[in-house]
Design a protein around this motif. Structure first.
Motif, PDB file in Angstrom:
ATOM      1  N   TYR A 160       2.686   9.897 -34.024  1.00  0.00           N
ATOM      2  CA  TYR A 160       3.994   9.621 -33.429  1.00  0.00           C
ATOM      3  C   TYR A 160       3.954   9.078 -32.006  1.00  0.00           C
ATOM      4  N   GLU A 161       3.018   9.529 -31.173  1.00  0.00           N
ATOM      5  CA  GLU A 161       3.042   9.082 -29.776  1.00  0.00           C
ATOM      6  C   GLU A 161       2.339   7.726 -29.649  1.00  0.00           C
ATOM      7  N   PRO A 162       2.729   6.901 -28.664  1.00  0.00           N
ATOM      8  CA  PRO A 162       2.231   5.523 -28.589  1.00  0.00           C
ATOM      9  C   PRO A 162       0.733   5.454 -28.319  1.00  0.00           C
ATOM     10  N   ALA A 163       0.020   4.798 -29.213  1.00  0.00           N
ATOM     11  CA  ALA A 163      -1.439   4.733 -29.115  1.00  0.00           C
ATOM     12  C   ALA A 163      -1.888   4.079 -27.819  1.00  0.00           C
ATOM     13  N   GLY A 164      -1.154   3.076 -27.356  1.00  0.00           N
ATOM     14  CA  GLY A 164      -1.551   2.371 -26.143  1.00  0.00           C
ATOM     15  C   GLY A 164      -1.519   3.226 -24.895  1.00  0.00           C
ATOM     16  N   ALA A 165      -0.765   4.327 -24.936  1.00  0.00           N
ATOM     17  CA  ALA A 165      -0.702   5.244 -23.802  1.00  0.00           C
ATOM     18  C   ALA A 165      -1.671   6.410 -23.958  1.00  0.00           C
ATOM     19  N   LEU A 166      -2.350   6.483 -25.098  1.00  0.00           N
ATOM     20  CA  LEU A 166      -3.260   7.592 -25.373  1.00  0.00           C
ATOM     21  C   LEU A 166      -4.725   7.181 -25.286  1.00  0.00           C
ATOM     22  N   PHE A 167      -5.096   6.145 -26.013  1.00  0.00           N
ATOM     23  CA  PHE A 167      -6.502   5.872 -26.271  1.00  0.00           C
ATOM     24  C   PHE A 167      -7.084   4.862 -25.287  1.00  0.00           C
ATOM     25  N   SER A 168      -8.356   5.112 -24.924  1.00  0.00           N
ATOM     26  CA  SER A 168      -9.009   4.276 -23.911  1.00  0.00           C
ATOM     27  C   SER A 168     -10.501   4.145 -24.184  1.00  0.00           C
ATOM     28  N   GLY A 169     -10.826   3.652 -25.368  1.00  0.00           N
ATOM     29  CA  GLY A 169     -12.222   3.378 -25.685  1.00  0.00           C
ATOM     30  C   GLY A 169     -12.954   4.560 -26.263  1.00  0.00           C
ATOM     31  N   PRO A 170     -14.214   4.364 -26.646  1.00  0.00           N
ATOM     32  CA  PRO A 170     -14.980   5.420 -27.326  1.00  0.00           C
ATOM     33  C   PRO A 170     -15.209   6.669 -26.483  1.00  0.00           C
ATOM     34  N   GLU A 171     -15.225   6.522 -25.159  1.00  0.00           N
ATOM     35  CA  GLU A 171     -15.421   7.676 -24.271  1.00  0.00           C
ATOM     36  C   GLU A 171     -14.133   8.092 -23.565  1.00  0.00           C
ATOM     37  N   GLY A 172     -13.047   7.345 -23.790  1.00  0.00           N
ATOM     38  CA  GLY A 172     -11.801   7.624 -23.090  1.00  0.00           C
ATOM     39  C   GLY A 172     -11.823   7.203 -21.634  1.00  0.00           C
ATOM     40  N   LEU A 173     -12.758   6.348 -21.257  1.00  0.00           N
ATOM     41  CA  LEU A 173     -12.961   6.006 -19.845  1.00  0.00           C
ATOM     42  C   LEU A 173     -12.614   4.561 -19.505  1.00  0.00           C
ATOM     43  N   ASP A 174     -12.231   3.764 -20.487  1.00  0.00           N
ATOM     44  CA  ASP A 174     -12.052   2.338 -20.234  1.00  0.00           C
ATOM     45  C   ASP A 174     -11.026   2.060 -19.134  1.00  0.00           C
ATOM     46  N   ASP A 175      -9.883   2.758 -19.169  1.00  0.00           N
ATOM     47  CA  ASP A 175      -8.853   2.486 -18.161  1.00  0.00           C
ATOM     48  C   ASP A 175      -9.271   2.973 -16.778  1.00  0.00           C
ATOM     49  N   TYR A 176     -10.008   4.078 -16.697  1.00  0.00           N
ATOM     50  CA  TYR A 176     -10.504   4.520 -15.394  1.00  0.00           C
ATOM     51  C   TYR A 176     -11.424   3.459 -14.785  1.00  0.00           C
ATOM     52  N   ARG A 177     -12.255   2.861 -15.618  1.00  0.00           N
ATOM     53  CA  ARG A 177     -13.203   1.860 -15.114  1.00  0.00           C
ATOM     54  C   ARG A 177     -12.483   0.636 -14.562  1.00  0.00           C
ATOM     55  N   ARG A 221       0.832  -1.202   0.000  1.00  0.00           N
ATOM     56  CA  ARG A 221       0.000   0.000   0.000  1.00  0.00           C
ATOM     57  C   ARG A 221       0.869   1.255   0.000  1.00  0.00           C
ATOM     58  N   PHE A 222       0.274   2.362  -0.453  1.00  0.00           N
ATOM     59  CA  PHE A 222       1.050   3.566  -0.718  1.00  0.00           C
ATOM     60  C   PHE A 222       0.359   4.805  -0.153  1.00  0.00           C
ATOM     61  N   ASP A 223       1.186   5.741   0.289  1.00  0.00           N
ATOM     62  CA  ASP A 223       0.679   7.017   0.798  1.00  0.00           C
ATOM     63  C   ASP A 223       0.315   7.972  -0.343  1.00  0.00           C
ATOM     64  N   LEU A 224       0.978   7.811  -1.480  1.00  0.00           N
ATOM     65  CA  LEU A 224       0.715   8.659  -2.641  1.00  0.00           C
ATOM     66  C   LEU A 224       0.770   7.796  -3.894  1.00  0.00           C
ATOM     67  N   ILE A 225      -0.304   7.838  -4.675  1.00  0.00           N
ATOM     68  CA  ILE A 225      -0.354   7.175  -5.977  1.00  0.00           C
ATOM     69  C   ILE A 225      -0.526   8.249  -7.041  1.00  0.00           C
ATOM     70  N   LEU A 226       0.246   8.158  -8.086  1.00  0.00           N
ATOM     71  CA  LEU A 226       0.198   9.096  -9.200  1.00  0.00           C
ATOM     72  C   LEU A 226      -0.054   8.318 -10.483  1.00  0.00           C
ATOM     73  N   THR A 227      -0.955   8.804 -11.333  1.00  0.00           N
ATOM     74  CA  THR A 227      -1.167   8.126 -12.599  1.00  0.00           C
ATOM     75  C   THR A 227      -1.728   9.067 -13.657  1.00  0.00           C
ATOM     76  N   ASN A 228      -1.189   8.917 -14.851  1.00  0.00           N
ATOM     77  CA  ASN A 228      -1.695   9.598 -16.040  1.00  0.00           C
ATOM     78  C   ASN A 228      -2.064   8.493 -17.031  1.00  0.00           C
ATOM     79  N   PRO A 229      -3.220   7.863 -16.830  1.00  0.00           N
ATOM     80  CA  PRO A 229      -3.580   6.705 -17.658  1.00  0.00           C
ATOM     81  C   PRO A 229      -4.046   7.141 -19.040  1.00  0.00           C
ATOM     82  N   PRO A 230      -4.182   6.205 -19.970  1.00  0.00           N
ATOM     83  CA  PRO A 230      -4.790   6.558 -21.260  1.00  0.00           C
ATOM     84  C   PRO A 230      -6.198   7.095 -21.026  1.00  0.00           C
ATOM     85  N   TYR A 231      -6.531   8.231 -21.668  1.00  0.00           N
ATOM     86  CA  TYR A 231      -7.890   8.752 -21.486  1.00  0.00           C
ATOM     87  C   TYR A 231      -8.442   9.476 -22.717  1.00  0.00           C
TER      88      TYR A 231
END
Length: 282
Positions: free
Chosen positions: A203-220, A179-189
């Protein structure tokens, strides 16, 4: 090719104006890279030098929309110079909002353990460790190629940091992290069909950018796992697209988390800080 550095920069800026909103700056940065000097050294003492032959090829790459950071292999984040490659997203100033929000939330205490989820260049973890150097730092990324870049940056800025290949979409990926006191994340969105500048989409990696039709898949997937990663009193700083705050907060609340939205310097929703239950406005 123009005869001297000043003329070459002028001509390059005129050409790059068709593809870049920062054409003059791009030309100066590329010229400094070609000469092997800093931009300040370039502007103060090298403008009358003969223009190096390699500069033309660098300008050609930028004219084809390739990001300057990939051309020179470097980017700055929170005062740290970081290696970047096409395996990593280019760190952006808006993402520094996560670090500033963490400083605000943790103003009266020091985090003992910090986790960076989807580390990319290592920017978030290394920026946090520059503020809290006594903390234990852990970062994960699912791409070994990406993690190799982050490791090179960690070797330079925070050698004690621990970097691991892990994928939050897979079962038991976090079983041994603790477990962690601070978590940081910039997920695909980014939404899959979102209109993006050619320098990003091509040019930038698609896997780090895109997250489904609403951009919410990784948050879910990721946000409901945060309660199992947070230490008592811990906080998770999650970057969002500026129109996603309501949806991401809702995902967190359904997972039993308290949410507070932080805005970037442009006044746009940029970070959701997750901790306990209920919702607190920005």
């Amino acid at each position: 090719m123009a005869e001297n550095v000043a003329e070459a920069i002028r001509d390059a800026a005129l050409r790059l104006a068709e593809t870049s909103d920062t054409a003059r700056l791009d030309a100066e940065v590329l010229m400094a890279h070609a000469l092997g000097v800093t931009r300040s050294q370039l502007l103060l003492g090298r403008m009358r030098d003969p223009a190096p032959a390699v500069f033309a090829a660098l300008v050609d790459r930028r004219a084809a929309h390739e990001p300057v950071a990939y051309i020179i292999g470097k980017a700055e984040f929170y005062g740290l110079e970081l290696d970047v490659t096409p395996a990593t997203l280019i760190p952006r100033g808006d993402t520094e909002t996560l670090i500033e929000a963490a400083r605000e939330v943790l103003a009266d205490r020091l985090p003992a353990r910090i986790l960076d989820l989807g580390t990319g260049t290592g920017a978030l973890l290394l920026a946090a460790l520059s503020l809290w150097p006594e903390a234990e730092g852990v970062a994960i990324d699912r791409s070994p190629d990406t993690l190799a870049v982050a490791q090179a940056n960690a070797d330079r800025h925070a050698p004690a940091a621990r970097l691991l290949v892990a994928d939050w979409t897979q079962p038991d990926w976090s079983a041994d992290l603790g477990r962690f006191d601070l978590i940081l994340t910039n997920p695909p969105y980014v939404e899959d069909e979102a209109p993006l500048d050619a320098s990003v989409r091509a040019y930038e990696p698609a896997g780090a950018l895109f997250s489904g039709p609403e951009g919410l898949d990784d948050y879910r997937i990721l946000v409901p796992q945060l309660p199992g990663l947070l230490a008592p009193g811990g906080v998770a700083m999650v970057e969002i697209g500026w129109r996603q705050a309501e949806a991401v907060v809702k995902i967190g609340v359904q997972a039993g988390l308290r949410a507070r939205v932080h805005r970037d310097l442009g006044g746009r929703d940029r970070v959701v800080a997750f901790s306990g239950t209920n919702v607190e406005g920005a």
